[in-house]
Design an enzyme around this catalytic site. Structure first.
Site, PDB file in Angstrom:
ATOM      1  N   LYS A 163       0.822  -1.214   0.000  1.00  0.00           N
ATOM      2  CA  LYS A 163       0.000   0.000   0.000  1.00  0.00           C
ATOM      3  C   LYS A 163       0.863   1.275   0.000  1.00  0.00           C
ATOM      4  O   LYS A 163       2.065   1.229   0.291  1.00  0.00           O
ATOM      5  CB  LYS A 163      -0.965  -0.017   1.199  1.00  0.00           C
ATOM      6  CG  LYS A 163      -1.961  -1.191   1.138  1.00  0.00           C
ATOM      7  CD  LYS A 163      -3.064  -1.008   0.120  1.00  0.00           C
ATOM      8  CE  LYS A 163      -3.789  -2.248  -0.343  1.00  0.00           C
ATOM      9  NZ  LYS A 163      -4.425  -3.135   0.584  1.00  0.00           N
TER      10      LYS A 163
HETATM   11  C1  LIG Z   1      -5.586  -4.079   0.900  1.00  0.00           C
HETATM   12  C2  LIG Z   1      -7.058  -3.897   0.939  1.00  0.00           C
HETATM   13  C3  LIG Z   1      -7.835  -4.250   2.053  1.00  0.00           C
HETATM   14  C4  LIG Z   1      -7.331  -5.083   3.177  1.00  0.00           C
HETATM   15  O1  LIG Z   1      -6.283  -4.576   3.856  1.00  0.00           O
HETATM   16  P1  LIG Z   1      -5.548  -5.521   4.922  1.00  0.00           P
HETATM   17  O2  LIG Z   1      -4.730  -4.547   5.682  1.00  0.00           O
HETATM   18  O3  LIG Z   1      -4.755  -6.512   4.140  1.00  0.00           O
HETATM   19  O4  LIG Z   1      -6.595  -6.159   5.764  1.00  0.00           O
HETATM   20  C5  LIG Z   1      -9.175  -3.913   2.063  1.00  0.00           C
HETATM   21  N1  LIG Z   1      -9.749  -3.305   1.027  1.00  0.00           N
HETATM   22  C6  LIG Z   1      -9.057  -2.982  -0.074  1.00  0.00           C
HETATM   23  C7  LIG Z   1      -9.763  -2.275  -1.171  1.00  0.00           C
HETATM   24  C8  LIG Z   1      -7.686  -3.291  -0.162  1.00  0.00           C
HETATM   25  O5  LIG Z   1      -7.024  -3.009  -1.280  1.00  0.00           O
END
Ligand SMILES: *Cc1c(COP(=O)(O)O)cnc(C)c1O
Length: 380
Positions: free
Chosen positions: A183
């Site tokens: 991210k």
């Molecule tokens: C990455 C992501 C999540 C989940 O995030 P985590 O920290 O892995 O639980 C949820 N929604 C979207 C749209 C994502 O891209």
């Protein structure tokens, strides 16, 4: 030939210094210092009152639904094209996810489809800020308000994005973020829930700590809750990242700009859009390719052969085995034309913060090569 990864973080001396300090000093009486600093900085950056650091965005969505009292018999509307983490927490609490279509320009939840999916059982909607873009929150907010539906914003992919000057993550009762290694801001794994609602905030604090009240030192559990906490080492990493948020966002926008320039004359290909009132942070640079290239799997394979790692645009949740057999998924497959059409030909190109301009040039040249090749019929 160097492989170009699909994503990657930006780690500097600042991150290393903060994490080193946390692992050295943030214990016992100081165990929470970095979490508090990270939460305060995150809340300030977003202009909200409360932020709670968590192990993931998935847990932030789970706590949001629990804090709003959503459970069996309730329906929650989710866009069909997203990571399953947007919908799985709806299933955790025993509610039913309803998969709505996406907008052809923003690739985010369509306000019309949202409105069409509402029933007397609809309690909440989870719009997703897909790939750093946002849905039309003016239109979504109007529909939600008219029907008394709570908005839980999944801003996992959109740290730093703005809609009409306002930060992504602030358009619902809660906003949820992910700091997974891919991210824009990362803590390795991690998440954040933000809110301006004091009652929701207080409820989340109890639910995420085994039903203990904040400050409890006598281990008094008032109900069965969850254990959703972020470690101080992760919080130290997150603090360094949020302090660099504008720099990281600028980098993401620069990378997208390189792609846009390098692919400007490829009329057959559509890249992420940015509406006039949006600051898109382009978590993933995504290309919708012409059908003659044989679909996303074929494109990903061909680029992979050239040392370029890509990912598919999310397949509709209603198409996946996890949900396909449910009545809601069957209805979604008949309804969600845009989600099905786009996802078949959408590919996330390498978008990591560690990319150089020469990497983007190599990817763009490879994409141009695919478009130029005369006989692109895929054998598989
Ligand atoms: C990455 C992501 C999540 C989940 O995030 P985590 O920290 O892995 O639980 C949820 N929604 C979207 C749209 C994502 O891209």
């Amino acid at each position: 030939m160097k492989r170009i990864p699909v994503s990657g973080p930006s780690i500097t001396e600042k991150e290393i210094a903060y994490v080193t300090d946390a692992v050295t000093n943030a214990w016992y009486a100081n165990a929470n210092v970095y979490n508090e600093r990270f939460e305060r900085a995150f809340a300030e950056y977003h202009g909200v009152r409360y932020a709670v650091s968590l192990p993931s965005c998935t847990s932030a969505l789970h706590l949001s639904l629990l804090a709003l009292g959503i459970g069996p018999g309730d329906e929650v509307i989710v866009p069909d094209c997203t990571w399953i983490a947007s919908a799985a927490p709806v299933s955790y609490v025993g509610a039913t996810p309803v998969f709505a279509d996406i907008d052809p320009a923003s690739w985010c939840l369509s306000a019309n489809s949202f409105a069409a999916c509402i029933t007397p059982r609809t309690r909440a909607v989870i719009p997703v800020d897909l790939y750093g873009n946002v849905p039309d929150y003016a239109a979504l907010g109007e529909v939600a308000q008219r029907h008394g539906i709570a908005i839980i914003e999944d801003a996992a992919e959109a740290a730093g994005t703005r809609f009409r000057g306002r930060a992504a993550g602030t358009f619902g009762v809660t906003g949820t973020f992910s700091f997974h290694g891919s991210k824009t801001l990362t803590t390795g794994e991690g998440g954040m829930l933000i809110t301006d609602d004091e009652a929701v905030y207080r409820r989340v604090l109890v639910l995420r700590d085994h039903g203990r009240r904040p400050g409890d030192t006598m281990f008094e559990n008032h109900e069965v809750g969850y254990k959703y906490k972020m470690s101080s080492m992760q919080a130290a990493l997150g603090l360094a990242q949020i302090e660099r948020a504008e720099e990281l966002v600028a980098r993401k926008r620069e990378i997208f700009g390189w792609y846009r320039e390098a692919l400007a004359d490829c009329g057959e290909l559509v890249l992420n859009s940015e509406a006039q009132d949006v600051r898109n942070t382009y978590w993933m640079v995504t290309a919708i390719l012409p059908a003659r290239l044989g679909g996303k799997a074929a494109v990903i394979r061909r680029l992979g052969e050239q040392g370029i790692d890509c990912r598919p645009l999310f397949s509709p949740l209603s198409s996946l085995e996890a949900y396909a057999a449910t009545p809601m998924a069957q209805a979604a497959r008949a309804r969600n034309r845009v989600a099905y059409a786009l996802s078949e030909h959408g590919v996330n190109l390498p978008s990591g913060l560690n990319l150089g301009r020469e990497d983007v040039a190599r990817v763009a040249a490879a994409v141009r090569g695919l478009l130029a090749a005369p006989a692109m019929q895929d054998a598989a």
